[in-house]
Design a protein around this motif. Structure first.
Motif, PDB file in Angstrom:
ATOM      1  N   ILE A 141       0.836  -1.208   0.000  1.00 38.34           N
ATOM      2  CA  ILE A 141       0.000   0.000   0.000  1.00 38.34           C
ATOM      3  C   ILE A 141       0.869   1.255   0.000  1.00 38.34           C
ATOM      4  CG2 ILE A 141      -1.666   1.309   1.364  1.00 38.34           C
ATOM      5  CD1 ILE A 141      -2.762  -1.231   0.029  1.00 38.34           C
ATOM      6  N   ILE A 142       1.924   1.211   0.822  1.00 39.02           N
ATOM      7  CA  ILE A 142       2.822   2.363   0.876  1.00 39.02           C
ATOM      8  C   ILE A 142       3.430   2.603  -0.502  1.00 39.02           C
ATOM      9  CG2 ILE A 142       5.042   3.156   1.812  1.00 39.02           C
ATOM     10  CD1 ILE A 142       2.867   3.464   3.786  1.00 39.02           C
ATOM     11  N   TRP A 143       3.747   1.521  -1.213  1.00 42.47           N
ATOM     12  CA  TRP A 143       4.288   1.698  -2.565  1.00 42.47           C
ATOM     13  C   TRP A 143       3.267   2.400  -3.454  1.00 42.47           C
ATOM     14  CZ3 TRP A 143       2.880   0.032  -7.457  1.00 42.47           C
ATOM     15  CH2 TRP A 143       3.803   0.325  -8.466  1.00 42.47           C
ATOM     16  N   ILE A 144       2.000   1.955  -3.372  1.00 42.02           N
ATOM     17  CA  ILE A 144       0.969   2.585  -4.201  1.00 42.02           C
ATOM     18  C   ILE A 144       0.862   4.076  -3.882  1.00 42.02           C
ATOM     19  CG2 ILE A 144      -1.511   2.678  -4.681  1.00 42.02           C
ATOM     20  CD1 ILE A 144      -1.661  -0.311  -4.302  1.00 42.02           C
ATOM     21  N   GLU A 145       0.822   4.399  -2.588  1.00 40.50           N
ATOM     22  CA  GLU A 145       0.652   5.799  -2.192  1.00 40.50           C
ATOM     23  C   GLU A 145       1.890   6.628  -2.604  1.00 40.50           C
ATOM     24  OE1 GLU A 145      -1.932   7.050   0.235  1.00 40.50           O
ATOM     25  OE2 GLU A 145      -3.078   5.203  -0.052  1.00 40.50           O
ATOM     26  N   HIS A 146       3.071   6.041  -2.404  1.00 37.56           N
ATOM     27  CA  HIS A 146       4.289   6.761  -2.760  1.00 37.56           C
ATOM     28  C   HIS A 146       4.384   6.953  -4.273  1.00 37.56           C
ATOM     29  CE1 HIS A 146       8.660   7.655  -2.821  1.00 37.56           C
ATOM     30  NE2 HIS A 146       8.408   8.178  -1.659  1.00 37.56           N
ATOM     31  N   HIS A 147       3.928   5.921  -5.000  1.00 31.54           N
ATOM     32  CA  HIS A 147       3.864   5.992  -6.455  1.00 31.54           C
ATOM     33  C   HIS A 147       3.009   7.188  -6.881  1.00 31.54           C
ATOM     34  CE1 HIS A 147       2.513   3.747 -10.373  1.00 31.54           C
ATOM     35  NE2 HIS A 147       3.194   4.819 -10.633  1.00 31.54           N
ATOM     36  N   GLY A 148       1.863   7.332  -6.215  1.00 27.61           N
ATOM     37  CA  GLY A 148       1.000   8.467  -6.533  1.00 27.61           C
ATOM     38  C   GLY A 148       1.716   9.787  -6.298  1.00 27.61           C
ATOM     39  N   GLY A 153      -5.485  -3.076   6.270  1.00 25.35           N
ATOM     40  CA  GLY A 153      -6.743  -3.394   5.613  1.00 25.35           C
ATOM     41  C   GLY A 153      -7.514  -2.154   5.191  1.00 25.35           C
ATOM     42  N   TYR A 154      -7.495  -1.141   6.061  1.00 27.65           N
ATOM     43  CA  TYR A 154      -8.223   0.075   5.724  1.00 27.65           C
ATOM     44  C   TYR A 154      -7.656   0.719   4.463  1.00 27.65           C
ATOM     45  CZ  TYR A 154      -9.709   4.872   5.602  1.00 27.65           C
ATOM     46  OH  TYR A 154     -10.200   6.063   5.171  1.00 27.65           O
ATOM     47  N   PHE A 155      -6.323   0.859   4.437  1.00 29.62           N
ATOM     48  CA  PHE A 155      -5.734   1.510   3.260  1.00 29.62           C
ATOM     49  C   PHE A 155      -5.883   0.636   2.014  1.00 29.62           C
ATOM     50  CE2 PHE A 155      -3.832   4.391   6.310  1.00 29.62           C
ATOM     51  CZ  PHE A 155      -3.793   5.579   5.605  1.00 29.62           C
ATOM     52  N   ALA A 156      -5.843  -0.698   2.201  1.00 36.88           N
ATOM     53  CA  ALA A 156      -5.994  -1.579   1.045  1.00 36.88           C
ATOM     54  C   ALA A 156      -7.391  -1.426   0.429  1.00 36.88           C
ATOM     55  CB  ALA A 156      -5.749  -3.032   1.456  1.00 36.88           C
ATOM     56  N   LEU A 157      -8.393  -1.307   1.296  1.00 36.31           N
ATOM     57  CA  LEU A 157      -9.764  -1.265   0.786  1.00 36.31           C
ATOM     58  C   LEU A 157     -10.260   0.161   0.590  1.00 36.31           C
ATOM     59  CD1 LEU A 157     -11.170  -4.129   2.998  1.00 36.31           C
ATOM     60  CD2 LEU A 157     -10.391  -4.231   0.622  1.00 36.31           C
ATOM     61  N   SER A 158      -9.447   1.118   1.034  1.00 32.52           N
ATOM     62  CA  SER A 158      -9.839   2.524   0.935  1.00 32.52           C
ATOM     63  C   SER A 158     -10.187   2.909  -0.494  1.00 32.52           C
ATOM     64  CB  SER A 158      -8.670   3.388   1.422  1.00 32.52           C
ATOM     65  OG  SER A 158      -8.674   4.642   0.780  1.00 32.52           O
ATOM     66  N   ARG A 209      -6.563   1.798  -8.983  1.00 34.95           N
ATOM     67  CA  ARG A 209      -6.193   1.283  -7.675  1.00 34.95           C
ATOM     68  C   ARG A 209      -6.651  -0.160  -7.477  1.00 34.95           C
ATOM     69  NH1 ARG A 209      -4.589   4.101  -2.858  1.00 34.95           N
ATOM     70  NH2 ARG A 209      -4.835   2.699  -1.095  1.00 34.95           N
ATOM     71  N   ARG A 210      -7.832  -0.502  -7.961  1.00 35.21           N
ATOM     72  CA  ARG A 210      -8.317  -1.881  -7.798  1.00 35.21           C
ATOM     73  C   ARG A 210      -7.411  -2.871  -8.518  1.00 35.21           C
ATOM     74  NH1 ARG A 210     -11.710   0.318  -4.622  1.00 35.21           N
ATOM     75  NH2 ARG A 210      -9.868  -0.036  -3.373  1.00 35.21           N
TER      76      ARG A 210
END
Lengths: 212, 212, 212, 212
Positions: free
Chosen positions: A57-64, A185-190, D74-75
């Protein structure tokens, strides 16, 4: 400096941190009840899963965040290295949490604090990067700048939840680990599209910022 | 040859060297005083931190140098491989320093010499690459060539400081490790913009040299 | 298919194989004569050095070959995977060679044969890739095609030298390891510009083939 | 989001998973019959080979799928992370299979089920990604969309074969491992050009989708 090679280093560190986690999955030696012994290791699987999801998740957010970065300087590089240090160290508290989560209250408490404290520092170093870009908008694609305060808040809040996990560990290590899992889980499903919004606004403003 | 894939190999080796360091952070086994045992491992954390920062800084500096490289030949590739060998070996003296820094004077001395000697050789091999490019300006973007003698000096001086660390180790291993940490801290906080200047002059002269 | 992502996978495997070697450098535990114990491990350092140089040289040569590849198909991908398998396995015979080179004739002989046999298979799988491209010139940039028979020969000869190392191991494991080291040294110092020539002719014929 | 950096992360995880397998190849310690002891480890070599080939084939197939992806959300990122989790975990059941395949029926049965169940989940998570793209054609290059139902079926079938391997393990672990090996061999030698077709149709429709 352009962000291309920094992204290559970041992606490399993330890919390796994700994959090194597996080296700490216990391999029972000389077991004569392999099924039982494998099931008995369930805390290790949970710890592996939570750490993998958190790093992912951190990778996804950092990617953004990085998708809107148009140039970098030495100070930003250094903050990114601090962030990468805390990402790459995650397999270590994960292994200790996996090992000590079911070895009695006092060891589990230490393991839970160590785990949550690592995640807290990692989250704060991520927020530190967001904040640097918020206060140095010249490094960021123009249309994405407006989204950076929200990104910073999201990273700060995501990091500070681990303060609760640290406090709760004094009473219940299991509850502390549950908070860690809930954050992942929260960030994954956010459904938050902050990273995606940043990406899109960055794209709309200029050429491909994906570093590819 | 173009520098693109060499940079991919370099970034890969750096990302892995940074991340493998964590495998040597000790995981106490069967501890019944986990908090105490973890605190007792403080030399390992310091060694991890110093090595991570050193590798990270070297990556930044090398990134600056490579950003001005426009073509490479077999001789430069070979010098780069020697440099990568010495970067990738760093986790080994780091693990030995972490293990022996508090095991009495004579073992700590050997560990301090081994650590500083590795860093000395790494620094010299980095300077060797700088020097090759200084004497082969045809490989370097025209506007950046003028900065290469300064870059070479910076790398030589950064490397030679470890000679002092080796000499001091004979008297005080702790002082020797402190020099290693000071070098990392100095370069981390250094306001020198040699790498940035090289990058900027390289960019001003021709197309994107970031390998991306 | 284009060669871009295959090169990313190749570079990743090479970077990791180079860096994983360090995990097998022995870390003496509880030593009370650390200097002596470290010096005593010299076969491990030699094995590390020879394997690192060999993998590095192979990367340079493979880089030259790939720089002329313009498209790939499934059969070439599969041959490349076989090659990568044999590259990535190198840390294993290296660790065994490091451990058993000075443990008596019969163990050293087995270790020498295992090491040279791995290198033989790796070299042949490399030649297998060269040969596939020689017989499928449609995958290769037009001006570079003429150099592929020479490249194939160079890879075959470089591989077959290890047959001699295997044969010699029956009489003298030390002589066998010396052949391995000489091969690495020969290719490292070789002035052959086959890879460079391929690269240059590939560049002259069409757009950037560096995958970047 | 563009697919460029996701592909970098994917390639990194695959390269590392392929290379980490070697860390679990057993290194006999203090052996006095090294040749015999090495030969005795044949289940480890077979397990290494089957896992390497399986991961390699999956990379080729996933490469084909990704070559047609034009944007990601994201999904899709999250499904890809689940897939990467299951790819990166493969060294763990491989090590257990290598260790327990010849340690008696009941341990071998558990190891065979664990191995096949991991592969089943990995295959299903791959099919899950195919299916997401089939039902979200806006993420896929127009001319390649028609091939996605076939790709989904191929991934589902490739995954479900491991159900047979799980069932057979109850009777014969050796037969179960043989099915795992046959799947790898079948896909390795398969003349199916589904990935290639997707790649070609993706290329014909628009610009380079290779992420390079």
């Amino acid at each position: 400096m352009g962000p291309g090679r920094l992204q290559a280093l970041i992606d490399g560190v993330f890919a390796i941190a994700l994959t090194l986690l597996v080296l700490d999955l216990p391999r029972p030696e000389g077991s004569t009840h392999l099924g039982h012994d494998l099931l008995h290791q369930w805390p290790a699987y949970l710890a592996y899963l939570v750490s993998f999801v958190t790093i992912g998740i951190i990778w996804i957010e950092h990617h953004g965040m990085m998708s809107a970065v148009r140039s970098i300087n030495r100070r930003f590089l250094e903050r990114t290295l601090v962030f990468l240090l805390l990402v790459s160290v995650i397999p270590w508290p994960t292994a200790i949490a996996a090992d000590y989560a079911d070895r009695g209250f006092s060891q589990a408490r230490v393991a839970a604090i160590l785990y949550a404290a690592t995640m807290l520092l990692m989250g704060l170093s991520f927020a530190w990067g967001w904040r640097y870009l918020t206060t140095h908008p010249e490094l960021v694609a123009e249309p994405a700048r407006v989204a950076f305060p929200a990104g910073t808040r999201r990273a700060v809040v995501g990091g500070l939840v681990y303060l609760a996990a640290i406090a709760v560990a004094a009473v219940s290590p299991a509850a502390s680990f549950s908070i860690d899992a809930l954050v992942a889980g929260y960030f994954a499903l956010s459904r938050s599209e902050v990273p995606g919004l940043i990406y899109q606004s960055a794209q709309s403003g200029d050429a491909d910022g994906d570093g590819s």
